[in-house]
Design an enzyme around this catalytic site. Sequence first.
Site, PDB file in Angstrom:
ATOM      1  N   LYS A   1       0.842  -1.207   0.000  1.00 52.95           N
ATOM      2  CA  LYS A   1       0.000   0.000   0.000  1.00 52.95           C
ATOM      3  C   LYS A   1       0.874   1.253   0.000  1.00 52.95           C
ATOM      4  O   LYS A   1       0.632   2.188  -0.762  1.00 52.95           O
ATOM      5  CB  LYS A   1      -0.929  -0.012   1.228  1.00 52.95           C
ATOM      6  CG  LYS A   1      -2.043  -1.047   1.093  1.00 52.95           C
ATOM      7  CD  LYS A   1      -2.799  -1.323   2.378  1.00 52.95           C
ATOM      8  CE  LYS A   1      -3.762  -2.488   2.156  1.00 52.95           C
ATOM      9  NZ  LYS A   1      -4.497  -2.905   3.347  1.00 52.95           N
TER      10      LYS A   1
ATOM     11  N   GLN B   1      -5.052  -1.546   9.602  1.00 48.09           N
ATOM     12  CA  GLN B   1      -4.843  -2.863   9.000  1.00 48.09           C
ATOM     13  C   GLN B   1      -5.361  -3.953   9.943  1.00 48.09           C
ATOM     14  O   GLN B   1      -5.012  -3.989  11.119  1.00 48.09           O
ATOM     15  CB  GLN B   1      -3.337  -3.066   8.715  1.00 48.09           C
ATOM     16  CG  GLN B   1      -3.005  -4.363   8.021  1.00 48.09           C
ATOM     17  CD  GLN B   1      -3.556  -4.427   6.597  1.00 48.09           C
ATOM     18  OE1 GLN B   1      -3.441  -3.483   5.838  1.00 48.09           O
ATOM     19  NE2 GLN B   1      -4.179  -5.547   6.251  1.00 48.09           N
TER      20      GLN B   1
ATOM     21  N   ASP C   1     -11.434   2.511   3.772  1.00 46.41           N
ATOM     22  CA  ASP C   1     -11.794   1.104   3.578  1.00 46.41           C
ATOM     23  C   ASP C   1     -13.296   0.942   3.355  1.00 46.41           C
ATOM     24  O   ASP C   1     -13.754  -0.122   2.939  1.00 46.41           O
ATOM     25  CB  ASP C   1     -11.413   0.289   4.824  1.00 46.41           C
ATOM     26  CG  ASP C   1     -10.059  -0.384   4.677  1.00 46.41           C
ATOM     27  OD1 ASP C   1      -9.666  -0.671   3.527  1.00 46.41           O
ATOM     28  OD2 ASP C   1      -9.409  -0.615   5.709  1.00 46.41           O
TER      29      ASP C   1
END
Length: 306
Positions: free
Chosen positions: A53, A97, A120
């Site tokens: 990422k 995460q 997200d």
Amino acid sequence: MAKILDGKWVREEILKECLPRVAKFRETYGRAPGLAVILAGENPASEIYVRNKVATCQELGIHSEKYTPPGTVSNAELLALIAELNRRPEIDGILVQMPLPKQVDSRAALEAVAPEKDVDGFHPFNTGRLAAGAPGPRPCTPAGVMELLRRYEIPIEGRRAVIVGRSDIVGKPMALLLLHQHATVTICHSRTRELAGECARADILVAAIGRPAFLGAGFIRPGAVVIDVGINRLTDRAQVESVFTGNQKKLAAFEKSGSVIVGDVHPGAAEEAGAYTPVPGGVGLLTVAMLMVNTIEAAERRMAGA
Ligand code: NDP
């Protein structure tokens, strides 16, 4: 011969389109869009994801910051870090995460992220917006599948879409996205009866269960579009030999590295499809690309005051 839907091509197209948006944002606001990634504790798989990422942010000129609290981090400490990132004006997106260390309340952490910085699309505010069909960040993996279908000009309206898996991050949002595009949607899960029969009715079949090569012969209607979200690592030789019978390349790869990746769809059965996403090389490549899109859109929306 089934057509292969190439995730690498779609990923590159998505990233290519991000570049001018980042440049325009920089020109307009005097800074790059900013993403903060929180990686708590040590998890080798998560470390690889986060590295990927951050590297993709660098490739696009998106500002990224990585926070690595220790595995012993408390709920309060993590929430304080998220609160601090929520306050910082130059941070547009915050990604926590998963999985988090056991002692941390994952739901509380996801809900602590300001909805406008939730890249997200996991915050209940944004899942509500998704359910309502209102604009907002969409979970990256199903959003990537929609991009792939769009770019390959696969018709969705009026088609029968069957999704196997009902997780909050893949199955459920996938179903809603396809429903909003006017597919007739069926969601299957571990309690579904006659799974093969349900799958065999699909014009578009999305597999997201996390079971290696589980959807085999009889699950796929000849000519269907098969989207395989599953990423499963096989480390057992007998299993590799049974899934990849006669595939010398895969067997050699297993000999070399001790494991191979397979999707939820049996590679032999995928050949029955009209088109399918390979594993690896399909959907797996799109998640990070869509995270970049979500970050840019969060930045644009915040600065426009939308
Ligand atoms: P989850 O484990 O959260 O959910 C799995 C779902 O599959 C559940 O709804 C479960 O049903 C269903 N399921 C499990 N076994 C069966 C079965 N035998 N028959 C029918 N349904 C079954 O997984 P995720 O959604 O997080 O991930 C699914 C797969 O996608 C994994 O392989 C994962 O690695 C991959 N993935 C890939 C990503 C990417 O490409 N970047 C991103 C995210 C995931 P029930 O609800 O009844 O338990």
